[in-house]
Structure formats: C-alpha cells, structure tokens
Design a protein around this motif. Sequence first.
Motif, PDB file in Angstrom:
ATOM      1  N   PHE A 130       1.126  16.417   4.584  1.00 45.85           N
ATOM      2  CA  PHE A 130       0.665  15.364   3.691  1.00 45.85           C
ATOM      3  C   PHE A 130       0.486  16.022   2.324  1.00 45.85           C
ATOM      4  CE2 PHE A 130      -2.625  11.625   4.322  1.00 45.85           C
ATOM      5  CZ  PHE A 130      -1.776  10.765   3.654  1.00 45.85           C
ATOM      6  N   GLU A 163      -8.549   9.532  10.688  1.00 46.27           N
ATOM      7  CA  GLU A 163      -8.649  10.404   9.510  1.00 46.27           C
ATOM      8  C   GLU A 163      -9.718  11.470   9.702  1.00 46.27           C
ATOM      9  OE1 GLU A 163      -8.513   8.321   5.773  1.00 46.27           O
ATOM     10  OE2 GLU A 163     -10.019   9.640   4.929  1.00 46.27           O
ATOM     11  N   TYR A 173       3.488   7.799   0.668  1.00 43.87           N
ATOM     12  CA  TYR A 173       2.144   7.201   0.723  1.00 43.87           C
ATOM     13  C   TYR A 173       2.014   6.246  -0.445  1.00 43.87           C
ATOM     14  CZ  TYR A 173      -2.935   7.195  -0.352  1.00 43.87           C
ATOM     15  OH  TYR A 173      -4.222   6.853  -0.668  1.00 43.87           O
ATOM     16  N   TRP A 194      -8.635  15.947  -0.265  1.00 47.47           N
ATOM     17  CA  TRP A 194      -7.193  15.646  -0.225  1.00 47.47           C
ATOM     18  C   TRP A 194      -6.517  16.135  -1.502  1.00 47.47           C
ATOM     19  CZ3 TRP A 194      -5.682  14.083   4.473  1.00 47.47           C
ATOM     20  CH2 TRP A 194      -6.620  13.484   5.293  1.00 47.47           C
ATOM     21  N   TRP A 240       3.536   5.029   4.293  1.00 43.18           N
ATOM     22  CA  TRP A 240       2.158   5.387   4.674  1.00 43.18           C
ATOM     23  C   TRP A 240       1.201   4.684   3.713  1.00 43.18           C
ATOM     24  CZ3 TRP A 240      -2.652   7.339   5.038  1.00 43.18           C
ATOM     25  CH2 TRP A 240      -3.004   8.075   6.177  1.00 43.18           C
ATOM     26  N   HIS A 276      -1.217  15.298  -1.480  1.00 45.53           N
ATOM     27  CA  HIS A 276      -1.942  14.497  -2.456  1.00 45.53           C
ATOM     28  C   HIS A 276      -1.838  15.204  -3.804  1.00 45.53           C
ATOM     29  CE1 HIS A 276      -3.637  12.331   0.940  1.00 45.53           C
ATOM     30  NE2 HIS A 276      -4.260  11.517   0.122  1.00 45.53           N
ATOM     31  N   ARG A 292      -2.323   0.878   7.955  1.00 43.66           N
ATOM     32  CA  ARG A 292      -3.390   0.706   6.966  1.00 43.66           C
ATOM     33  C   ARG A 292      -3.184  -0.430   5.976  1.00 43.66           C
ATOM     34  NH1 ARG A 292      -6.146   6.517   5.415  1.00 43.66           N
ATOM     35  NH2 ARG A 292      -6.480   7.215   7.560  1.00 43.66           N
ATOM     36  N   GLU A 326      -9.358  13.592  -5.434  1.00 43.00           N
ATOM     37  CA  GLU A 326      -8.656  12.371  -5.857  1.00 43.00           C
ATOM     38  C   GLU A 326      -9.552  11.152  -6.055  1.00 43.00           C
ATOM     39  OE1 GLU A 326      -8.866  13.484  -2.889  1.00 43.00           O
ATOM     40  OE2 GLU A 326      -9.256  11.731  -1.628  1.00 43.00           O
ATOM     41  N   TRP A 327     -10.832  11.296  -5.796  1.00 44.54           N
ATOM     42  CA  TRP A 327     -11.749  10.186  -6.041  1.00 44.54           C
ATOM     43  C   TRP A 327     -12.524  10.369  -7.349  1.00 44.54           C
ATOM     44  CZ3 TRP A 327     -13.925   5.849  -3.118  1.00 44.54           C
ATOM     45  CH2 TRP A 327     -13.105   5.441  -2.051  1.00 44.54           C
ATOM     46  N   CYS A 355      -4.621  12.544  10.442  1.00 47.68           N
ATOM     47  CA  CYS A 355      -4.392  13.241   9.167  1.00 47.68           C
ATOM     48  C   CYS A 355      -5.634  14.069   8.877  1.00 47.68           C
ATOM     49  CB  CYS A 355      -4.074  12.274   8.044  1.00 47.68           C
ATOM     50  SG  CYS A 355      -5.258  10.935   7.820  1.00 47.68           S
ATOM     51  N   HIS A 375      -1.874   6.819  -5.958  1.00 48.28           N
ATOM     52  CA  HIS A 375      -3.182   6.795  -5.281  1.00 48.28           C
ATOM     53  C   HIS A 375      -4.034   5.667  -5.865  1.00 48.28           C
ATOM     54  CE1 HIS A 375      -6.680   8.487  -3.139  1.00 48.28           C
ATOM     55  NE2 HIS A 375      -5.737   8.900  -2.304  1.00 48.28           N
ATOM     56  N   HIS A 376      -5.330   5.642  -5.481  1.00 47.08           N
ATOM     57  CA  HIS A 376      -6.193   4.526  -5.908  1.00 47.08           C
ATOM     58  C   HIS A 376      -6.366   4.472  -7.435  1.00 47.08           C
ATOM     59  CE1 HIS A 376      -6.953   5.102  -1.723  1.00 47.08           C
ATOM     60  NE2 HIS A 376      -8.126   5.705  -1.788  1.00 47.08           N
ATOM     61  N   ASP A 421      -2.328   2.999   2.321  1.00 52.44           N
ATOM     62  CA  ASP A 421      -3.749   3.331   2.380  1.00 52.44           C
ATOM     63  C   ASP A 421      -4.536   2.237   1.671  1.00 52.44           C
ATOM     64  OD1 ASP A 421      -5.981   4.811   3.001  1.00 52.44           O
ATOM     65  OD2 ASP A 421      -5.755   6.232   1.353  1.00 52.44           O
ATOM     66  N   MET A 422      -5.760   2.084   2.107  1.00 49.80           N
ATOM     67  CA  MET A 422      -6.809   1.335   1.408  1.00 49.80           C
ATOM     68  C   MET A 422      -6.432  -0.109   1.053  1.00 49.80           C
ATOM     69  SD  MET A 422      -9.830   2.295   0.915  1.00 49.80           S
ATOM     70  CE  MET A 422     -10.210   4.018   0.594  1.00 49.80           C
TER      71      MET A 422
END
Length: 403
Positions: free
Chosen positions: A21, A215, A125, A235, A173, A23, A204, A34-35, A228, A82-83, A175-176
């Motif tokens: 994976f 996760e 992803y 990540w 893949w 990120h 997901r 990543e947040w 994962c 990503h987010h 996510d969220m």
Amino acid sequence: MKDHAQNDRLAWWREARFGMFIHFGVYAVSGHGEWDYYYEHIPQDEYVRLADRFVPEHYNPREWVRIAQDAGMRYMVMVTRHHDGFCMYDSKVSDFTSTKRAAKRDFIAEFAEACHSAGMRMGLYYSLVDWRFPGALFNIPRQPDEVYAPMVEQAHAQVREILTNYGKVDILWYDMAVPAGVWRAEELNAMARELQPDILINNRAGTPEDFGTPENAIVPEKRAWEACYTMNETWGYAEGDRNWKSANQLIYLLATCASGGGNLLLNVGPEPDGRFPREAVDRLRQVGAWMRTNGAAIYGAQPSPVTAPALGWGTYAGGKVYLIILRWPGSTVPFAWCANKVLKAKLLITGEEARIEQKGDRVWLHGFPEYPPDNLPSVIELTLDGEPKAAVPSFGLGDTRET
Ligand code: GLC
C-alpha cells in the motif's frame, strides 16, 4: 452464494497474498501523516501552499516496484487522491492536482507505467470524501443530500478518470464513504466494472463487492479479505513516528493473514522527496529474504486443518501443509490432532528432513536443530497422505475457507 465469475477474478489475488500500500501526497511535506489537514485545521490556502512545496525530485516508481518485488509482494495499491482532495494525477475536474500545482507531474501515470512494465498488479486507492467540499468534515451535522452532490459528482468523474486513463487497473480500493448513503455506490461500481471488467473492488464504498478490508487488525471473514497495516503507526509519512514493526512482527502479520486465508496489504509512506524511509526499505529487504526461502507457505495459502497451534500457524498451499513456527521448540517439533499420515517433513531454511514418529493423531518430528534455525519464523513443509484433516475441530483462526 457462490459467484464463479468473482472467484475467477479473485484467483490471482488469492495466490498473491502479499501487497504494498502506498500513501503519498502533499501530507508528506509536513511529515505529520495524511490527516494533518483535518486534525491541524490547516486553512485551505495554506494547504495549497504546502502543495506547492510538494515536488518529489526522487519520485521513481520503478524503484518502488523493484523494492516491492524484492520483498515478495505481488501487487501494489497507490493513493490517487486522499481525503485532502489533492489528485496525484491529471484530473480534468479539479484544479488541485499534481499536474496543475508545482510538481507538474502525473504521478499515477508514472506509477502505472512502472507497474505495467514490470508485470506488477496495480491497484488504485480513491477516497470518496474530499474535505474541501461543503459538509465533508466529520464534525458538522448531516446536511441535506444536495449539499453533497458536487462531491459525489466529482467522485463519479474521478473514478471514471482513474479507470480510463492508466491502462489495466487490477484493484479499485475505495476509502471513506462519509457521509454514508450519498455515493450511488451501485452505479459507481457498475461503471467501474464496465471500464475494467476484471477489476477487484473493496467494500469501502458502502457495498460488499469483492473483498473485506480490516484495518490494522486481522479479522478473517468467510469471503475474501485483506488486512491493511501500517509499518509504523501512520499511513502517510510521519517524521516523528519511530514505532516501526520489526521484520519478525511483519512476518507474523503476513503468516497470520495467510493462515486465515487472507491477504496482507502493507503500507509504506514515502518521504517528501519520493524515497521510501530507510526503515521501511530495511524491513522489506528482510521480509523478502524470508519470502525467498519460505514463500511457498504464503502464496496461495489457505487455512490448514492440520497445524501446530502451540508453536505458530499452519497454512495449506500447493498440496502441502506448512507449519510456520514462531516459538521454536528444540530438536523435536511436536504437534497433535493430525488425522493424516505424515510422509515427509522438511525444514525449508536448511532443507533438512525430520525423522517422523507418529502415534495416532500425535506427531513428533525429530532431528531438527536444537536452537531456532533463523531469527525469523522457521517453516516446516509437511507432505501428507492426502488432503489435510484435523482429528479434532480446528484451532487457530478457524476455518475461513469459502463454502
Ligand atoms: C483510513 C484513514 C486513512 C487511510 C486508510 C487506510 O480510512 O482515514 O488515512 O488511508 O484508512 O486503510
């Protein structure tokens, strides 16, 4: 219900068992994971400035693929968006992309080229939520569906882009899917399968699809599943995160997944310049060396009804049973509840064969080294007189094979 087409599509993935994976994105620059955008409440204009510092001069996905191959990994899944909303590719429906900001590169195009030219299976992803949109942050009350419409439209357009512009995509893949219920997941996945008929899709987006995704946890399911895991605690690249799992722990995770009939998707968070952290490379190298000797216990592995629960895990692959020994017992390796006759027992790291003593369902393998033959788990390959059968109900992770 047995879905033959799905089983066929999953065949390579079940054989693979081990993937990488990745990120990688703007968050690598701050080095807080990543947040960061969310947790640190970074204002949008400031985050855009961060994006303008994201110019990974050593980005070289061919090298990543080489490292993954050397580690024994059979597929790679990379974050396309990503987010935080930053596209690592050339999206026509966003201005916040790697091609329009400072880097001026389509990272996904380069990643796809690297995977395809090396015969590496490629997964993409995609985070459905994009925090830049109204209503997307988690701490605000649920809004009427129209509020989310622009974000949902973007998701449909971007999933179309990533599944159209980069050749064969083996895995989608998601996510969220937050908020739940707004994504028109059936329609989205129907489009995905039309664009990439062999694609595997995770669970997901709000529909079950092809495989489950526990996760940072190993939770075997009756259907296909993939755990994962982070290699440290984060990540995306996090400079201060030194809590790296050892090669031994990583192999433990891989063996645990394989013995439950699942996959391990092990994450790497590259540094801002595009290189993998040295700690990750070191561990992947050790895992790779282990896989070259012991990979037969992992690739295509299913749970084994014959195992040595006091010593470690058991897998069944290619007609053999593999005892993955985590606690080396000494020169005699004992186990029980084996309804088969054991014809041969070979220690993979040395090639030594044991003298087999068997009384009913109890087995003793004599003549192995007194001390652990490896610093990492040692694997014993058993040849039995037929399909492995337990003499009592199975132990360990239970029987997760599909019916
Ligand atoms: C979570 C996190 C995310 C990470 C992902 C990996 O949903 O939000 O940062 O990408 O899990 O499974």
